[in-house]
Motif scaffolding. Structure first.
Motif, PDB file in Angstrom:
ATOM      1  N   LEU A   1       0.819  -1.140   0.049  1.00 23.09           N
ATOM      2  CA  LEU A   1       0.102  -0.037   0.030  1.00 23.09           C
ATOM      3  C   LEU A   1       0.849   1.271   0.094  1.00 23.09           C
ATOM      4  CD1 LEU A   1      -2.863  -0.992   2.651  1.00 23.09           C
ATOM      5  CD2 LEU A   1      -2.857  -1.173   0.171  1.00 23.09           C
ATOM      6  N   LYS A   2       0.309   2.380  -0.525  1.00 20.05           N
ATOM      7  CA  LYS A   2       1.063   3.710  -0.476  1.00 20.05           C
ATOM      8  C   LYS A   2      -0.052   4.810  -0.366  1.00 20.05           C
ATOM      9  CE  LYS A   2       0.652   4.202  -5.655  1.00 20.05           C
ATOM     10  NZ  LYS A   2       1.557   4.467  -6.789  1.00 20.05           N
ATOM     11  N   LEU A   3       0.608   5.863   0.156  1.00 19.07           N
ATOM     12  CA  LEU A   3      -0.325   6.939   0.194  1.00 19.07           C
ATOM     13  C   LEU A   3      -0.053   7.670  -1.219  1.00 19.07           C
ATOM     14  CD1 LEU A   3       0.911   8.882   3.514  1.00 19.07           C
ATOM     15  CD2 LEU A   3      -1.397   7.811   2.925  1.00 19.07           C
ATOM     16  N   VAL A   4      -1.092   8.155  -2.002  1.00 17.68           N
ATOM     17  CA  VAL A   4      -1.094   8.848  -3.285  1.00 17.68           C
ATOM     18  C   VAL A   4      -1.599  10.217  -3.239  1.00 17.68           C
ATOM     19  CG1 VAL A   4      -1.447   6.502  -4.301  1.00 17.68           C
ATOM     20  CG2 VAL A   4      -3.304   7.899  -3.994  1.00 17.68           C
ATOM     21  N   GLY A   5      -0.898  11.102  -3.783  1.00 21.39           N
ATOM     22  CA  GLY A   5      -1.236  12.645  -3.881  1.00 21.39           C
ATOM     23  C   GLY A   5      -0.814  13.188  -2.707  1.00 21.39           C
ATOM     24  N   LYS A   6      -1.450  14.545  -2.825  1.00 23.58           N
ATOM     25  CA  LYS A   6      -1.186  15.458  -1.821  1.00 23.58           C
ATOM     26  C   LYS A   6      -2.408  15.415  -0.761  1.00 23.58           C
ATOM     27  CE  LYS A   6       1.466  18.511  -4.665  1.00 23.58           C
ATOM     28  NZ  LYS A   6       1.504  19.820  -5.132  1.00 23.58           N
ATOM     29  N   PRO A   7      -2.426  16.012   0.475  1.00 19.53           N
ATOM     30  CA  PRO A   7      -3.516  16.253   1.265  1.00 19.53           C
ATOM     31  C   PRO A   7      -4.613  16.822   0.799  1.00 19.53           C
ATOM     32  CG  PRO A   7      -1.678  16.984   2.534  1.00 19.53           C
ATOM     33  CD  PRO A   7      -1.097  16.686   0.893  1.00 19.53           C
ATOM     34  N   LEU A   8      -6.030  16.173   0.709  1.00 22.37           N
ATOM     35  CA  LEU A   8      -7.083  16.750  -0.081  1.00 22.37           C
ATOM     36  C   LEU A   8      -7.563  17.784   0.594  1.00 22.37           C
ATOM     37  CD1 LEU A   8      -8.542  13.170  -0.687  1.00 22.37           C
ATOM     38  CD2 LEU A   8      -7.128  14.370  -2.160  1.00 22.37           C
ATOM     39  N   VAL A   9      -7.943  18.919   0.043  1.00 27.62           N
ATOM     40  CA  VAL A   9      -8.495  20.194   0.558  1.00 27.62           C
ATOM     41  C   VAL A   9      -9.792  20.477  -0.158  1.00 27.62           C
ATOM     42  CG1 VAL A   9      -7.839  22.504   0.611  1.00 27.62           C
ATOM     43  CG2 VAL A   9      -6.061  20.943   1.095  1.00 27.62           C
ATOM     44  N   ASP A  10     -10.494  20.948   0.621  1.00 22.38           N
ATOM     45  CA  ASP A  10     -11.976  21.296   0.236  1.00 22.38           C
ATOM     46  C   ASP A  10     -12.622  21.769   1.402  1.00 22.38           C
ATOM     47  OD1 ASP A  10     -14.628  21.911  -0.635  1.00 22.38           O
ATOM     48  OD2 ASP A  10     -14.499  20.552  -2.417  1.00 22.38           O
ATOM     49  N   ALA A  11     -12.847  23.333   1.583  1.00 18.88           N
ATOM     50  CA  ALA A  11     -13.582  23.748   2.684  1.00 18.88           C
ATOM     51  C   ALA A  11     -14.873  23.624   2.810  1.00 18.88           C
ATOM     52  CB  ALA A  11     -13.087  25.288   2.975  1.00 18.88           C
ATOM     53  N   ASP A  12     -15.394  23.597   1.777  1.00 20.01           N
ATOM     54  CA  ASP A  12     -16.949  23.366   1.672  1.00 20.01           C
ATOM     55  C   ASP A  12     -16.953  21.944   2.073  1.00 20.01           C
ATOM     56  OD1 ASP A  12     -17.515  25.793   0.663  1.00 20.01           O
ATOM     57  OD2 ASP A  12     -17.257  25.527  -1.384  1.00 20.01           O
ATOM     58  N   VAL A  13     -16.206  20.731   1.767  1.00 17.65           N
ATOM     59  CA  VAL A  13     -16.583  19.518   2.170  1.00 17.65           C
ATOM     60  C   VAL A  13     -16.215  19.176   3.619  1.00 17.65           C
ATOM     61  CG1 VAL A  13     -16.337  16.992   1.732  1.00 17.65           C
ATOM     62  CG2 VAL A  13     -16.540  18.815  -0.271  1.00 17.65           C
ATOM     63  N   PHE A  14     -14.899  19.567   3.739  1.00 19.83           N
ATOM     64  CA  PHE A  14     -14.394  19.313   5.256  1.00 19.83           C
ATOM     65  C   PHE A  14     -14.537  19.950   6.208  1.00 19.83           C
ATOM     66  CE2 PHE A  14     -11.402  17.048   1.982  1.00 19.83           C
ATOM     67  CZ  PHE A  14     -11.711  15.744   2.163  1.00 19.83           C
ATOM     68  N   GLY A  15     -15.143  21.415   5.809  1.00 25.15           N
ATOM     69  CA  GLY A  15     -15.364  22.357   7.165  1.00 25.15           C
ATOM     70  C   GLY A  15     -14.036  22.877   7.601  1.00 25.15           C
ATOM     71  N   PRO A  16     -14.302  23.490   8.770  1.00 28.00           N
ATOM     72  CA  PRO A  16     -13.214  24.153   9.506  1.00 28.00           C
ATOM     73  C   PRO A  16     -12.373  23.308  10.371  1.00 28.00           C
ATOM     74  CG  PRO A  16     -15.349  24.647  10.728  1.00 28.00           C
ATOM     75  CD  PRO A  16     -15.709  24.017   9.386  1.00 28.00           C
ATOM     76  N   GLY A  17     -12.870  22.070  10.737  1.00 29.22           N
ATOM     77  CA  GLY A  17     -12.119  21.129  11.505  1.00 29.22           C
ATOM     78  C   GLY A  17     -12.961  20.123  12.055  1.00 29.22           C
ATOM     79  N   VAL A  18     -12.620  19.404  13.194  1.00 26.97           N
ATOM     80  CA  VAL A  18     -13.392  18.369  13.961  1.00 26.97           C
ATOM     81  C   VAL A  18     -13.838  18.807  15.197  1.00 26.97           C
ATOM     82  CG1 VAL A  18     -13.256  16.148  15.071  1.00 26.97           C
ATOM     83  CG2 VAL A  18     -12.137  16.477  12.870  1.00 26.97           C
ATOM     84  N   GLY A  19     -14.948  18.894  15.344  1.00 32.46           N
ATOM     85  CA  GLY A  19     -15.891  19.310  16.609  1.00 32.46           C
ATOM     86  C   GLY A  19     -16.418  18.319  17.399  1.00 32.46           C
ATOM     87  N   VAL A  20     -16.801  18.732  18.651  1.00 28.92           N
ATOM     88  CA  VAL A  20     -17.674  17.904  19.479  1.00 28.92           C
ATOM     89  C   VAL A  20     -19.028  18.124  19.065  1.00 28.92           C
ATOM     90  CG1 VAL A  20     -18.633  17.268  22.000  1.00 28.92           C
ATOM     91  CG2 VAL A  20     -16.020  18.234  21.536  1.00 28.92           C
ATOM     92  N   GLY A  21     -19.848  17.015  18.638  1.00 32.88           N
ATOM     93  CA  GLY A  21     -21.237  16.971  18.541  1.00 32.88           C
ATOM     94  C   GLY A  21     -22.184  17.452  19.749  1.00 32.88           C
ATOM     95  N   LEU A  22     -23.163  18.094  19.425  1.00 25.62           N
ATOM     96  CA  LEU A  22     -24.074  18.409  20.581  1.00 25.62           C
ATOM     97  C   LEU A  22     -25.240  18.642  20.042  1.00 25.62           C
ATOM     98  CD1 LEU A  22     -21.582  21.080  22.166  1.00 25.62           C
ATOM     99  CD2 LEU A  22     -21.866  18.844  23.269  1.00 25.62           C
ATOM    100  N   ARG A  23     -26.096  18.337  21.128  1.00 23.88           N
ATOM    101  CA  ARG A  23     -27.675  18.654  20.649  1.00 23.88           C
ATOM    102  C   ARG A  23     -27.852  20.502  20.652  1.00 23.88           C
ATOM    103  NH1 ARG A  23     -28.217  14.487  23.911  1.00 23.88           N
ATOM    104  NH2 ARG A  23     -28.330  15.345  26.007  1.00 23.88           N
TER     105      ARG A  23
END
Length: 254
Positions: A195-217
């Motif tokens: 197996l190998k990593l391919v390409g560069k880190p994938l960037v798309d702010a519209d898809v990935f958003g600003p980051g990972v957060g705590v999900g809350l009601r």
């Protein structure tokens, strides 16, 4: 591959940390997405997010029980009040924000494609055209492939990262998309070097958003304030950096 049946039932894997005062909290994680969250051989939960969750609970002075929940049911079970929060490498996206609220980001994690070493795939649209690509269902990775590759690839969904890796290694799919840390673990742990990593880190702010957060009601505004303050504290004093360094070799600080 058929997805496993959905369900809201929690697994028996739990981790409880007690602190001085404040209402007790139940925090859900997947327990199947190393190195961020995982289930150890003894059945207990571990990983970067489990350790971070305990640190946040300490800052909030809350007793916390961390429970495992299958990814497909993780948001519905939160809304159904089966637990109080989610820490499961969940990117903050407008689609999810229609249903739940999020804390400020506590982590930013790049995504990568992984493919067979001899596949000739380099991450470009041309190299992936006509190929079978796997992604975990209901994730930003899945939506990234949908948006950027459309019908040029055959997109297959998986209930867990483990099953995604199994099909990649067996050749049932040509490439997989996952977080950089998970992808790196796959490549490092592959004794056959297939197996190998391919390409560069994938960037798309519209898809990935600003980051990972705590999900809350959405109605739990005070809990959101508490998590936001705790996240700011562990970022500012370097606790997040120290925890992350045990699990990944890149910066996750938002």
């Amino acid at each position: 591959m058929k997805r496993l049946a959905l369900g809201l039932a929690l697994s028996l894997c739990v981790s409880t940390t007690a602190f001085a005062d404040g209402p007790a909290l139940r925090i859900a994680t997947e327990g199947a997405y190393p190195p961020f969250n995982l289930t150890k051989p003894d059945g207990t939960l571990g990983g970067l997010e489990v350790e971070l969750a305990n640190a946040l609970c300490e800052r909030m002075k809350r007793t916390c029980t961390i429970v495992a929940q299958d990814w497909d049911g993780i948001i519905p079970a939160l809304v159904a009040r089966r637990y109080d929060a989610i820490m499961a490498t969940m990117n903050i996206t407008p689609e999810r924000a229609k249903t739940i609220a999020f804390s400020t980001p506590y982590m930013v994690v790049p995504a990568y494609f992984v493919a067979a070493s001899n596949s000739g795939i380099d991450g470009s649209p041309q190299s992936l055209k006509g190929k079978a690509v796997g992604a975990q269902t209901s994730t930003t990775h899945y939506r990234y492939v949908e948006k950027h590759f459309g019908k040029d690839v055959t997109l297959r969904s998986y209930d867990t990262a483990g099953n995604l890796l199994a099909d990649l290694k067996s050749g049932r799919i040509d490439a997989a998309i996952t977080t950089g840390a998970t992808a790196t673990d796959w490549v490092k742990g592959d004794e056959s070097k297939s197996l190998k990593l391919v390409g560069k880190p994938l960037v798309d702010a519209d898809v990935f958003g600003p980051g990972v957060g705590v999900g809350l009601r959405k109605e739990d505004a005070e809990l959101k304030k508490a998590f936001d303050a705790a996240i700011a504290s562990v970022v500012q004093d370097g606790t997040l950096t120290r925890i992350a360094a045990k699990y990944v070799d890149f910066t996750v600080t938002p």
